[in-house]
Design an enzyme around this catalytic site. Sequence first.
Site, PDB file in Angstrom:
ATOM      1  N   CYS A 403      13.719   7.539 -12.925  1.00  0.00           N
ATOM      2  CA  CYS A 403      12.908   8.415 -12.087  1.00  0.00           C
ATOM      3  C   CYS A 403      12.815   9.826 -12.655  1.00  0.00           C
ATOM      4  O   CYS A 403      12.036  10.638 -12.160  1.00  0.00           O
ATOM      5  CB  CYS A 403      13.462   8.442 -10.661  1.00  0.00           C
ATOM      6  N   ASP A 432       4.720   8.606   2.522  1.00  0.00           N
ATOM      7  CA  ASP A 432       5.922   7.918   2.989  1.00  0.00           C
ATOM      8  C   ASP A 432       6.396   6.965   1.907  1.00  0.00           C
ATOM      9  O   ASP A 432       5.795   6.865   0.830  1.00  0.00           O
ATOM     10  CB  ASP A 432       5.654   7.186   4.306  1.00  0.00           C
ATOM     11  N   ASP A 450       6.832   0.553  -7.642  1.00  0.00           N
ATOM     12  CA  ASP A 450       7.642   1.468  -8.451  1.00  0.00           C
ATOM     13  C   ASP A 450       7.749   0.901  -9.853  1.00  0.00           C
ATOM     14  O   ASP A 450       7.810  -0.326 -10.020  1.00  0.00           O
ATOM     15  CB  ASP A 450       9.060   1.602  -7.879  1.00  0.00           C
ATOM     16  N   HIS A 524       2.567  -8.952 -14.032  1.00  0.00           N
ATOM     17  CA  HIS A 524       1.694  -8.641 -15.156  1.00  0.00           C
ATOM     18  C   HIS A 524       2.534  -8.094 -16.296  1.00  0.00           C
ATOM     19  O   HIS A 524       3.469  -7.323 -16.072  1.00  0.00           O
ATOM     20  CB  HIS A 524       0.642  -7.609 -14.747  1.00  0.00           C
TER      21      HIS A 524
END
Length: 723
Positions: A403, A432, A450, A524
Amino acid sequence: MLGNVPLTRDLVLVGGGHAHALVLRSWGMKPLPGVRLTVINPGPTAPYTGMLPGHVAGHYARDTLEIDLVRLCRHAGARLILDKACGIDRAGWQVLMEGRMPVAYDVASIDVGITAQMDLPGFAEHGVGAKPLDVYAARWRDFLAQVQAGDAAPEVAVIGGGVAGCELALAMAHALRQAGVVPDVTVIEAAAEISGVGASARRRLLAQMQQLGVAVRCGAQVTRIGAQRVEIAGQDTVAAAFCVGAAGAFAHEWVGETDLPLQDGFIRVDETLGVEGDPALFAVGDCAHMPFAPRPKAGVFAVRAAPVLHHNLRAALGVGRRRRFKPQAHYLKLISLGGKSAMAEKFGVSLSGPLLWRWKDRIDRAFMEKFTNLPVMKVAPPRGPVAAGVAEMLEAAPLCGGCGAKVGGGVLGTALDRLKPVSGAILTGAGDDAAVLGQPGGGFQVISTDHLRAMIADPVCMTQVAAVHALGDIWAMGAKPQVALAHLILPQMTPDLQARTLAEITQAASAVMGAAGAQLVGGHTTMGAELTVGFTVTGLRDEMPITVSGAQNGDLLVLTRPIGTGVIFAADMQGKADGRDVAAALHVMQESQDIAAAALAKAHAMTDVTGFGLAGHIQAMCRGSMMDAVLWQDQIPVYGGARALSDKGMASSLMPANRRDAPVAGVDDALLYDPQTAGGLLAALPPDAAAKAVAQMEAQGITAAVIGRLSSGQGAITLEQRR
């Protein structure tokens, strides 16, 4: 056009022994393009045998004698798998593992050392082998602490009167004396006299043992190890609150169960260190047997073998021809004598004294210096003219993974502001953790996505972290995970390596998603410059999902995981993190948060702490709920090593943007802005409910903390030093 060299071969090093450590150091300075290098070792560090007696005696701290394999593998561009090998499938070209699917190889080398575990009644329950070294060292530290606390008698038995047994007996006797107790240490040897040295050195060893009060029993046959004693045939028992096995070298059991060519359980190798009859396998160090030049089990041979092994591994991968290994016929023995004194022996001549200890110490520290100060391999800057701003960005901290590679919240928010308002069955959108969709038959579905730029080289570990990270959005809304789709970018590689990598990723993702109640149904894939792993996940909830907008005045903030992953992995990228801290953080990051989510199911508001840092996610909750927050610094859990790294100025590349986007008044703490990967759940609950939730989690082995309080306001955050 991709600039990286395609990956075409898998080289696997099984074990973190001295030879492999030196190969990794050399590989980092001169890698072979196209090779994916993997290291398999049970732990993030490997002990250096030469300094173990000094550590046991108290002369060296634990850090001094441990080779940091995490840092070393980062230097070498290798993936480190923290697991135990348990077999070799030569027909399938695979290393079998205890805790995960097999690891495929094109070329592999084995350097797993030996064990001193003894086949004696009671030894498994009451004894410890001098090898593996890390196991023995940890048990010794625990025993010494018990003696110092008065919980154990200073009674030690060492089975085996060779050099290793005598050296460890002297070291333990010295350490016990330094602890303020009178040691009761006994060396038990089956032969008529202590072995492994000449007559002159034997006299010196016996004199030193007598001086330190170490008793020697020769011609003694051990029959049983008890909880506090060692039984000897025809002799009195030896009191032993701590029993060490140092009588000989034994091959690991799993090696003996393979179809490898063996000699007494050790792997037979030829003059090139290749396994006899197998051009794809090598073995080195104590686990190998050299029929062309039999030698005792000693680290000096592994160190001498490392350059030849490095050369021959490259040859097996297609570069050059193999060289022969010629081990030295004679070598200098430097033996610690308990205190800061040592004995040297060669050609039957021996000397001893403090000067020799200083010499040995200098040699050992020089060896470890090879791994503590690794050469920095700089990336060449682009040639020729570059656009304005390029030089400044290249001089900044390298782009982080996980992240830490996210776009800053302010930039992202500006882009999302242009989206159309949600309508119809779509109840919530951007802002959110997940979008909320009303279902025609009642109930709600949440959906989130994510993906993470790889921050570690192991696809399995990276997938486990990414899957837990993606599930965090679903858990944070109080929903039950339902379906997952994977989206993957693989580095350019051959079809064989693609198949191996996808098999690892698919199995790891299916296991994490399945344990959480979700099913991986596809996804994918594409190839690109580097590994990226992500998931789109849906979840179901009968009631309206928990959002960031429901917090109430007086609620307490509960956090289920420490913070600090951003700074740890930023330091890891630069070779400045402690490998044990990296491994400990990864262990937590791979754990499911389903139990924590269930305990927090009645939260007024909830989110997961990820890329925007603790401050950024608290700000989102405060603004959504019209609250102010007071946080207590001493209550916020922090990963081991993160605080020290932060205090040294280490930071994730995303941290400055997080600091700008979510200002905090009061005490300044950079870790509040540290981007988290697979971070904890952050929930707002009334005080009684918060206490109940924390107790419920702690009862199930999850450490959670109350870190702050909310009150009505406009979104301000203040950090106080103490609650």
